[in-house]
Design a protein around this motif. Sequence first.
Motif, short mmCIF file in Angstrom:
data_model
loop_
_atom_site.label_atom_id
_atom_site.label_comp_id
_atom_site.label_asym_id
_atom_site.label_seq_id
_atom_site.Cartn_x
_atom_site.Cartn_y
_atom_site.Cartn_z
N ALA A 63 1.00 -1.61 0.31
CA ALA A 63 0.12 -0.14 -0.18
C ALA A 63 0.91 1.38 -0.48
O ALA A 63 1.04 1.99 -0.83
N LEU A 64 1.57 1.30 0.86
CA LEU A 64 2.67 2.07 1.14
C LEU A 64 3.64 2.76 -0.27
O LEU A 64 3.38 4.10 -0.82
N ALA A 65 4.20 1.46 -1.18
CA ALA A 65 4.94 1.33 -2.70
C ALA A 65 3.98 2.28 -3.22
O ALA A 65 4.34 3.09 -4.37
N THR A 66 2.80 1.72 -3.69
CA THR A 66 1.61 1.63 -4.52
C THR A 66 1.30 3.26 -3.81
O THR A 66 1.19 4.41 -5.62
N LEU A 67 0.58 4.08 -2.64
CA LEU A 67 0.65 5.62 -2.60
C LEU A 67 1.73 6.76 -3.14
O LEU A 67 1.36 7.21 -3.87
N GLN A 68 2.88 5.99 -3.02
CA GLN A 68 4.05 6.49 -3.31
C GLN A 68 4.40 6.39 -4.96
O GLN A 68 4.04 7.95 -5.32
N LEU A 69 4.23 5.88 -5.19
CA LEU A 69 3.97 5.99 -7.67
C LEU A 69 2.86 6.73 -7.67
O LEU A 69 2.50 7.25 -8.66
N LEU A 70 1.38 5.97 -7.51
CA LEU A 70 0.13 7.08 -7.23
C LEU A 70 0.42 9.04 -7.12
O LEU A 70 0.52 9.56 -7.93
N GLY A 71 0.99 9.22 -5.67
CA GLY A 71 1.79 10.75 -5.74
C GLY A 71 2.37 10.85 -6.70
O GLY A 71 2.48 12.31 -7.10
N TRP A 72 3.36 10.01 -6.52
CA TRP A 72 4.32 11.57 -7.56
C TRP A 72 3.61 11.00 -9.57
O TRP A 72 4.04 12.53 -10.21
N TRP A 73 2.94 10.21 -9.72
CA TRP A 73 2.06 10.47 -11.11
C TRP A 73 1.03 11.19 -10.67
O TRP A 73 1.47 12.38 -11.97
N VAL A 74 0.64 11.61 -9.74
CA VAL A 74 -0.32 12.35 -9.35
C VAL A 74 0.41 13.72 -10.52
O VAL A 74 -0.43 14.72 -10.66
N SER A 75 1.32 14.32 -9.08
CA SER A 75 1.76 15.64 -9.38
C SER A 75 2.15 16.05 -10.53
O SER A 75 2.45 16.85 -11.07
N ALA A 76 2.71 14.63 -11.56
CA ALA A 76 4.02 15.26 -12.65
C ALA A 76 1.99 15.53 -13.07
O ALA A 76 2.57 16.04 -14.36
N ARG A 77 1.38 14.54 -13.35
CA ARG A 77 0.15 15.06 -15.03
C ARG A 77 -0.76 16.19 -14.27
O ARG A 77 -1.18 16.69 -14.77
N ALA A 78 -0.34 16.49 -12.89
CA ALA A 78 -0.57 17.99 -12.35
C ALA A 78 -0.35 19.37 -13.46
O ALA A 78 -0.47 20.18 -13.28
N ASP A 79 0.86 18.90 -14.14
CA ASP A 79 1.83 20.13 -14.26
C ASP A 79 2.12 19.81 -16.47
O ASP A 79 1.95 18.53 -16.39
N ARG A 80 1.58 21.03 -16.29
CA ARG A 80 1.56 20.66 -18.36
C ARG A 80 2.32 21.91 -18.88
O ARG A 80 1.84 22.80 -18.46
#
Length: 160
Positions: A63-80
């Motif tokens: 769960a912690l590793a998945t949340l970390q990956l998800l957080g990085w992905w959302v952070s990257a998708r929030a910028d364009r």
Amino acid sequence: MSNTLYEAHPSVLRMRPFGVLFALVLIAGGILVAVLGDQLLPPQFTGQVDGRILQMIGIGVFALATLQLLGWWVSARADRLVITEDELIWTHGLLSKEYTEINMASVRTVRVSQSLFQRIMNAGDVTVFTAGDNPELFVRGLPDPTAVRELVKAQPQAGG
């Protein structure tokens, strides 16, 4: 409306290759521990450790590793970053948005910075200067940052 010449989000894999790899290993390890539990332990520890505790630890690591990956992905998708013939448009934010629009004619300098790993992964940091010594725009982790610099250089500049 101008044609879009470049459009990209920062890349998680290109900016954090070892972090992503480590998170994926933790996810796989967490699943392995959660599924197999006490079967992974040497025989001398089999009776001393509860299998349900091992399963909970495996689920927690997953769960912690998945949340970390998800957080990085959302952070990257929030910028364009979007580059058109007339302007650079930087959008930042997920729920609340911040827009920075820079007219192409006012761009003075575009600086591309790449570490060794960024060069290997074809990613980099782009800094855009207009007037003054402070950058107008700083973007981390863009794929193909030299294309950004070349696109801006190819556009007609002010007074030219």
